[in-house]
Write a protein that holds these residues in place. Structure first.
Motif, short mmCIF file in Angstrom:
data_model
loop_
_atom_site.label_atom_id
_atom_site.label_comp_id
_atom_site.label_asym_id
_atom_site.label_seq_id
_atom_site.Cartn_x
_atom_site.Cartn_y
_atom_site.Cartn_z
N SER A 1 0.81 -1.23 0.00
CA SER A 1 0.00 0.00 0.00
C SER A 1 0.84 1.27 0.00
O SER A 1 0.63 2.15 -0.85
CB SER A 1 -0.96 -0.01 1.18
N PRO A 2 1.82 1.47 0.92
CA PRO A 2 2.59 2.72 0.87
C PRO A 2 3.45 2.83 -0.40
O PRO A 2 3.69 3.94 -0.87
CB PRO A 2 3.48 2.65 2.13
N VAL A 3 3.87 1.69 -0.95
CA VAL A 3 4.63 1.70 -2.20
C VAL A 3 3.73 2.16 -3.35
O VAL A 3 4.11 3.01 -4.17
CB VAL A 3 5.23 0.32 -2.49
N GLY A 4 2.54 1.58 -3.42
CA GLY A 4 1.58 1.96 -4.46
C GLY A 4 1.18 3.42 -4.36
O GLY A 4 1.03 4.11 -5.37
N ILE A 5 1.00 3.91 -3.14
CA ILE A 5 0.66 5.32 -2.95
C ILE A 5 1.78 6.21 -3.46
O ILE A 5 1.54 7.22 -4.14
CB ILE A 5 0.38 5.61 -1.45
N HIS A 6 3.01 5.84 -3.15
CA HIS A 6 4.16 6.64 -3.62
C HIS A 6 4.19 6.71 -5.15
O HIS A 6 4.44 7.78 -5.72
CB HIS A 6 5.45 6.00 -3.10
N ILE A 7 3.93 5.59 -5.81
CA ILE A 7 3.91 5.58 -7.27
C ILE A 7 2.76 6.44 -7.80
O ILE A 7 2.92 7.25 -8.72
CB ILE A 7 3.77 4.14 -7.80
N ALA A 8 1.57 6.28 -7.20
CA ALA A 8 0.38 6.98 -7.68
C ALA A 8 0.49 8.49 -7.49
O ALA A 8 -0.06 9.26 -8.29
CB ALA A 8 -0.86 6.45 -6.97
N LEU A 9 1.20 8.94 -6.45
CA LEU A 9 1.32 10.37 -6.20
C LEU A 9 2.17 11.08 -7.25
O LEU A 9 2.22 12.31 -7.28
CB LEU A 9 1.92 10.61 -4.80
N GLN A 10 2.81 10.33 -8.12
CA GLN A 10 3.56 10.94 -9.22
C GLN A 10 2.62 11.62 -10.22
O GLN A 10 3.03 12.55 -10.93
CB GLN A 10 4.38 9.87 -9.95
N VAL B 1 0.02 4.85 -17.88
CA VAL B 1 -0.60 3.54 -17.67
C VAL B 1 -0.02 2.86 -16.43
O VAL B 1 -0.75 2.23 -15.66
CB VAL B 1 -0.39 2.65 -18.92
N SER B 2 1.28 2.99 -16.21
CA SER B 2 1.92 2.35 -15.07
C SER B 2 1.37 2.88 -13.74
O SER B 2 1.18 2.12 -12.78
CB SER B 2 3.44 2.55 -15.11
N VAL B 3 1.09 4.18 -13.71
CA VAL B 3 0.53 4.78 -12.49
C VAL B 3 -0.91 4.31 -12.28
O VAL B 3 -1.30 3.96 -11.16
CB VAL B 3 0.60 6.31 -12.56
N ASN B 4 -1.70 4.31 -13.35
CA ASN B 4 -3.08 3.83 -13.22
C ASN B 4 -3.14 2.36 -12.82
O ASN B 4 -4.04 1.95 -12.09
CB ASN B 4 -3.83 4.05 -14.54
N LEU B 5 -2.17 1.58 -13.27
CA LEU B 5 -2.11 0.17 -12.85
C LEU B 5 -1.83 0.07 -11.35
O LEU B 5 -2.43 -0.75 -10.66
CB LEU B 5 -1.02 -0.55 -13.64
N ALA B 6 -0.94 0.95 -10.85
CA ALA B 6 -0.65 0.96 -9.41
C ALA B 6 -1.90 1.31 -8.61
O ALA B 6 -2.16 0.72 -7.55
CB ALA B 6 0.46 1.96 -9.12
N VAL B 7 -2.69 2.27 -9.11
CA VAL B 7 -3.93 2.65 -8.42
C VAL B 7 -4.95 1.51 -8.46
O VAL B 7 -5.64 1.24 -7.48
CB VAL B 7 -4.53 3.92 -9.04
N LEU B 8 -5.03 0.83 -9.60
CA LEU B 8 -5.94 -0.31 -9.72
C LEU B 8 -5.58 -1.39 -8.71
O LEU B 8 -6.46 -1.96 -8.05
CB LEU B 8 -5.87 -0.87 -11.14
N VAL B 9 -4.29 -1.67 -8.58
CA VAL B 9 -3.84 -2.66 -7.59
C VAL B 9 -4.18 -2.19 -6.18
O VAL B 9 -4.64 -2.98 -5.34
CB VAL B 9 -2.32 -2.90 -7.73
N LEU B 10 -3.99 -0.90 -5.90
CA LEU B 10 -4.34 -0.35 -4.58
C LEU B 10 -5.83 -0.54 -4.28
O LEU B 10 -6.21 -0.88 -3.16
CB LEU B 10 -4.01 1.15 -4.53
#
Length: 286
Positions: free
Chosen positions: A20-29, A207-216
């Protein structure tokens, strides 16, 4: 076979919540903290609606809707807004440690709000844990760059502890799936105030960021809660809770591998202090 399923489910929960904190860090980009919270829980709400349609949930009484709104406020809205804003200035590993301080705030709430007696030992654990959180914050950013982002993550932990305290008082009225679904849906409804700014960011995000949000949205925010409910059903609460202490170390490894965020020695020392204090407090309370 049942024991093996419990172990697998526990490992799944740890991995999801450590991500979760890893995905949040990616998504905040690509997303503002508030828009990220909304998109994450719109995804989770849709997913849980499918689960609810398949499994079936109870229909809450009208007089209980304010209760679900309050639970959603603390478990989803306030918790994740504070967490997302906090992670703009805190590494993923350190954020996981600070978020794990929820039991410390539960003890403070028990004493100050619910007027429960807290022993000297428990107060010592709380103070030790808060000291460890300070060491993590300083070790992560350094004295010169210390700001309020770590405090926001501690606010998120306090919000989560409020949710747990209130949820325990109403859990006997509904089954676990009903509680999770309506709490999540209520919190998501409160986040809809951020809807106007979301479509533009959604269209521009890689797309990579949206994938991170989808996983979150699917894994830490939905499937992990179902798996955790299974673990609690087939294991003792104390044994299950101990396994959650593995989340910060796993989060640090994921952050190191996926984000190249290597924890400092002070962050590791602070992590040990926080987890030891939380563990001692939990064992003593129970």
């Amino acid at each position: 076979m049942s024991r093996a399923k419990v172990v697998l489910a526990t490992g799944f929960v740890i991995l999801c919540w450590a991500y979760s904190p890893v995905g949040i860090h990616i998504a905040l980009q690509a997303y503002a903290p508030d828009n990220l919270a909304l998109l994450r829980f719109v995804i989770a709400s849709i997913f849980m609606a499918g689960v609810a349609g398949f499994k079936g949930v109870s229909r809450p009484r009208v007089r209980d809707f304010p209760m679900f709104t309050v639970l959603g406020l603390f478990a989803v809205t306030l918790h994740h807004i504070a967490l997302n804003y906090g992670q703009r200035g805190v590494s993923a590993g350190a954020a996981s440690v600070l978020a794990q301080s929820t039991p410390l705030f539960s003890a403070l709430l028990a004493s100050t709000v619910f007027r429960e007696r807290i022993s000297t030992w428990q107060w010592g654990c709380v103070l030790g844990g808060l000291l460890g959180a300070g060491v993590v914050a300083v070790g992560d950013r350094g004295f010169g760059e210390l700001d309020g982002h770590g405090l926001l993550i501690l606010l998120a932990a306090a919000s989560w502890s409020l949710y747990f305290a209130l949820q325990k008082r109403y859990a006997q009225r509904y089954d676990g799936l009903t509680m999770v679904c309506f709490t999540l849906w209520s919190g998501t409804a409160l986040l809809l105030v951020y809807l106007p700014g979301l479509p533009e960011e959604l269209a521009q995000a890689p797309v990579s960021v949206n994938l991170a949000v989808l996983v979150l949205g699917i894994f830490p925010s939905a499937l992990a809660y179902l798996a955790w409910a299974y673990v609690l059903t087939h294991s003792t609460v104390s044994r299950a809770a101990i396994s959650l202490y593995l989340i910060p170390p796993v989060a640090m490894v994921l952050a190191w591998v996926l984000l190249a965020q290597r924890p400092s020695v002070m962050v590791i020392v602070g992590t040990v202090i926080v987890l030891a204090s939380v563990g001692a407090l939990t064992v003593k309370v129970r």
